[in-house]
Design an enzyme around this catalytic site. Structure first.
Site, mmCIF file in Angstrom:
data_model
loop_
_atom_site.group_PDB
_atom_site.id
_atom_site.type_symbol
_atom_site.label_atom_id
_atom_site.label_comp_id
_atom_site.label_asym_id
_atom_site.label_seq_id
_atom_site.Cartn_x
_atom_site.Cartn_y
_atom_site.Cartn_z
ATOM 1 N N LYS A 50 -64.545 -10.992 85.477
ATOM 2 C CA LYS A 50 -64.922 -9.946 84.523
ATOM 3 C C LYS A 50 -65.094 -8.648 85.291
ATOM 4 C CE LYS A 50 -67.993 -8.765 80.728
ATOM 5 N NZ LYS A 50 -67.945 -7.321 81.096
ATOM 6 N N ASP A 52 -65.875 -4.519 85.614
ATOM 7 C CA ASP A 52 -66.748 -3.519 85.025
ATOM 8 C C ASP A 52 -66.054 -2.167 85.107
ATOM 9 O OD1 ASP A 52 -68.906 -2.342 83.857
ATOM 10 O OD2 ASP A 52 -70.171 -2.370 85.648
ATOM 11 N N GLU A 192 -69.681 -9.281 87.813
ATOM 12 C CA GLU A 192 -70.380 -9.168 86.534
ATOM 13 C C GLU A 192 -70.327 -10.473 85.748
ATOM 14 O OE1 GLU A 192 -70.480 -6.317 82.535
ATOM 15 O OE2 GLU A 192 -69.096 -5.883 84.168
#
Length: 334
Positions: A50, A52, A192
């Protein structure tokens, strides 16, 4: 549609290929992931890091290159080095999906990326000193064909074959197995979280349960120094103002306004009313309207995703009061 593309698509999926609409039209509504607490997955899922950053769809069509935000805003001037890398691709017709990020060390840093957001003057872009990377993870259109009905794993294979990945373009790698252990590893690395995607899913222009967000969550105790007034139909208070002790001073860490039901809002407000004071207990300025200050004697357990660069909590959620914990330092010394 090019006569070469079907040769790269297994025969069982060729009937799903359709002529593509214009590239910008296909990129108008990207597929979005759904936040979940799920941690167990079958072998039909794959897992990506993931990131950011900022979601960006890249369109190359008829000699023209466009970078579009998830709301359709042009981003070519903000990320000219990315637009140039897309333009230099030998493939002349495609729409790709990905995320633009900036790094601090080995972690993606949205606060650093913000220094590029909104810049369109090439001199300002260069002066920002912020290098970006465009991670590509999906392919929606290729050689005039709409790929969105193909399974994700096949779209990823076509993406890898169709484009050349040199800085600032990178291919988003994935793992074919995942669960609590993989998420724990991601969190240890300072990521993240993960995105879990059904390997056989088609690309749907909406938020979908076929793509799931698995976030790394941190937990910590914070001292409550005040609250904001409730708004609308909310009762009790709007948000708790949180702090932590550092070198004998109570440093402001932001506010938390989620994780409360009506009963908790009223119960916590009764506790706060008993501690009401006329001045802020925080060493830092707190720029919130309609604040009630309290003596910093209550401790809240809060989960959050990360600390921002300016020392604030990101995505905090209230878990409860810690009746077994005393503020640090001892009450009355702050």
């Amino acid at each position: 549609m090019s006569g070469l593309l079907p040769e790269r698509v297994p025969e069982e999926y060729r009937s799903r290929l359709q002529p593509a609409p214009p590239g910008a039209e296909l990129a108008a509504a990207p597929m979005l992931a759904t936040l979940t607490d799920r941690r167990e997955f079958s072998g039909r899922w794959l897992f990506e890091r993931k990131l950011d950053g900022v979601r960006v769809l890249a369109v190359k069509e008829g000699g023209r290159v466009r970078l579009l935000s998830r709301t359709g805003q042009p981003l070519d001037a903000t990320y000219p080095e990315v637009a140039a890398a897309v333009r230099e691709q030998r493939c002349a017709d495609f729409t790709a999906d990905g995320e633009i990020v900036a790094f601090s060390g080995n972690r993606t840093d949205f606060a650093r990326l913000q220094q590029r957001l909104g810049l369109t003057d090439p001199r300002q872009v260069r002066a920002s000193g912020v290098a970006v990377v465009y991670y590509l993870f999906d392919l929606l259109r290729l050689e005039g064909a709409d790929l969105t009905r193909l399974p994700l794993r096949l779209r990823k294979s076509l993406l890898r074959q169709a484009l050349t990945f040199r800085p600032p373009l990178r291919l988003t790698v994935h793992r074919n197995e995942g669960g609590p252990e993989l998420l724990a590893e991601a969190c240890r690395r300072g990521w993240e979280g993960l995105i879990a995607k059904r390997a056989d899913s088609s690309y749907r222009p909406r938020r979908s349960p076929d793509w799931l967000k698995l976030k790394c969550i941190r937990g910590q105790e914070f001292v409550i120094g005040g609250c904001t007034a409730p708004a609308g139909t909310r009762t009790g208070f709007g948000a708790l103002l949180l702090g932590h002790h550092e070198h004998g001073r109570l440093r402001y860490a932001g506010k938390v306004g989620t994780g409360f039901d009506r009963r908790t809002l009223l119960a916590v407000r009764r506790r706060l009313d008993q501690l009401r004071v006329g001045a802020s207990p925080f060493a830092d300025p707190v720029r919130e309207p309609r604040v009630m200050w309290v003596r910093p004697l209550l401790v809240a357990q809060v989960e959050f995703t990360e600390w921002t660069r300016d020392g604030m909590l990101r995505h905090p959620r209230f878990l409860g009061l810690r009746e077994d914990k005393r503020p640090d330092p001892a009450p009355g010394t702050a």
